[in-house]
Motif scaffolding. Sequence first.
Motif, PDB file in Angstrom:
ATOM      1  N   LYS A 105     -13.998  68.984  21.582  1.00  0.00           N
ATOM      2  CA  LYS A 105     -14.513  68.964  20.215  1.00  0.00           C
ATOM      3  C   LYS A 105     -13.385  68.657  19.229  1.00  0.00           C
ATOM      4  O   LYS A 105     -13.557  67.869  18.292  1.00  0.00           O
ATOM      5  CB  LYS A 105     -15.150  70.316  19.895  1.00  0.00           C
ATOM      6  CG  LYS A 105     -16.065  70.295  18.703  1.00  0.00           C
ATOM      7  CD  LYS A 105     -16.816  71.601  18.565  1.00  0.00           C
ATOM      8  CE  LYS A 105     -17.707  71.564  17.332  1.00  0.00           C
ATOM      9  NZ  LYS A 105     -18.361  72.841  17.066  1.00  0.00           N
TER      10      LYS A 105
ATOM     11  N   ASP B  79     -12.668  65.059  19.484  1.00  0.00           N
ATOM     12  CA  ASP B  79     -13.837  64.208  19.260  1.00  0.00           C
ATOM     13  C   ASP B  79     -14.134  63.307  20.462  1.00  0.00           C
ATOM     14  O   ASP B  79     -14.406  62.110  20.317  1.00  0.00           O
ATOM     15  CB  ASP B  79     -13.653  63.371  17.989  1.00  0.00           C
ATOM     16  CG  ASP B  79     -14.996  62.880  17.454  1.00  0.00           C
ATOM     17  OD1 ASP B  79     -16.040  63.415  17.888  1.00  0.00           O
ATOM     18  OD2 ASP B  79     -14.998  61.962  16.617  1.00  0.00           O
TER      19      ASP B  79
ATOM     20  N   GLY C 180     -14.414  72.247  26.593  1.00  0.00           N
ATOM     21  CA  GLY C 180     -15.344  71.880  25.523  1.00  0.00           C
ATOM     22  C   GLY C 180     -14.709  72.011  24.149  1.00  0.00           C
ATOM     23  O   GLY C 180     -14.921  71.172  23.272  1.00  0.00           O
ATOM     24  N   GLU C 181     -13.928  73.081  23.962  1.00  0.00           N
ATOM     25  CA  GLU C 181     -13.274  73.290  22.655  1.00  0.00           C
ATOM     26  C   GLU C 181     -12.233  72.204  22.389  1.00  0.00           C
ATOM     27  O   GLU C 181     -12.138  71.688  21.268  1.00  0.00           O
ATOM     28  CB  GLU C 181     -12.637  74.681  22.618  1.00  0.00           C
ATOM     29  CG  GLU C 181     -13.666  75.797  22.502  1.00  0.00           C
ATOM     30  CD  GLU C 181     -13.073  77.184  22.786  1.00  0.00           C
ATOM     31  OE1 GLU C 181     -13.639  78.161  22.278  1.00  0.00           O
ATOM     32  OE2 GLU C 181     -12.069  77.286  23.535  1.00  0.00           O
TER      33      GLU C 181
ATOM     34  N   SER D 127     -15.840  63.646  24.793  1.00  0.00           N
ATOM     35  CA  SER D 127     -16.718  64.497  25.597  1.00  0.00           C
ATOM     36  C   SER D 127     -15.899  65.462  26.462  1.00  0.00           C
ATOM     37  O   SER D 127     -14.714  65.205  26.752  1.00  0.00           O
ATOM     38  CB  SER D 127     -17.612  63.633  26.486  1.00  0.00           C
ATOM     39  OG  SER D 127     -16.836  63.007  27.487  1.00  0.00           O
ATOM     40  N   ARG D 128     -16.548  66.553  26.881  1.00  0.00           N
ATOM     41  CA  ARG D 128     -15.877  67.509  27.773  1.00  0.00           C
ATOM     42  C   ARG D 128     -15.473  66.806  29.070  1.00  0.00           C
ATOM     43  O   ARG D 128     -14.421  67.072  29.651  1.00  0.00           O
ATOM     44  CB  ARG D 128     -16.824  68.677  28.074  1.00  0.00           C
ATOM     45  CG  ARG D 128     -16.203  69.785  28.894  1.00  0.00           C
ATOM     46  CD  ARG D 128     -17.223  70.738  29.442  1.00  0.00           C
ATOM     47  NE  ARG D 128     -18.180  70.099  30.332  1.00  0.00           N
ATOM     48  CZ  ARG D 128     -17.913  69.706  31.574  1.00  0.00           C
ATOM     49  NH1 ARG D 128     -16.713  69.891  32.083  1.00  0.00           N
ATOM     50  NH2 ARG D 128     -18.834  69.106  32.314  1.00  0.00           N
TER      51      ARG D 128
END
Lengths: 131, 66
Positions: free
Chosen positions: B21, B24, B17-18, B26-27
């Motif tokens: 992010k 930019d 997830g990090e 999705s996970r």
Amino acid sequence: MRTAAGRRQSKWVVPLFSLALGLVFLGIQWANGDPGSGLVSLAIMAAFGAVFLFGGKSETIRGLRGDGRDERFRRIDVNATAFAGVVLIVYAIVGFMVELAHGNDGSPYGLMGAAAGLAYIAAVVWQRIRS
Amino acid sequence: MRNLVRELRVEQGLSQGELAKAMDVSRQTINSIEQERYTPSLPLAIGLARYFGKTVEEVFDANGSR
């Protein structure tokens, strides 16, 4: 160089569009003297919009409504759109043949197939010029 | 496409997830790249390589796939 994410659509666009379509269906059916069916159409479209608005935990929902769309989902969208297009073209061709076999003129499938074929050729020419 | 994204991410103590992010995306896209189910675009591949301080060739192997 384009970023991986690109431009993302607000999560409100698809739900509000669904609701607007439902209102248009209601108006058309009401004008034709069937407000009951119009209300059913509005309820279905509003429920569809609500699923999209509140289903944000699902990647599929976020991708379909636009705010969770990154480059991978855009590729998924292009492939899914192409698949749906092929299904519709096959449907139009088979429908055209069935109508001909019944002694009819093939409408409306002939026009559908012609529109799909012309749209495909126009898109190929446009994409070739652009790339 | 075979790649070292998972190894480099774990090495830096990042979650999917990090990293998603930071890139930019999705996970699930990071997961798909790590599982070699999705080949990223050139801009994303360059972004990932730069993020880890590597070249694209060091992170991605165009000749390899599981």
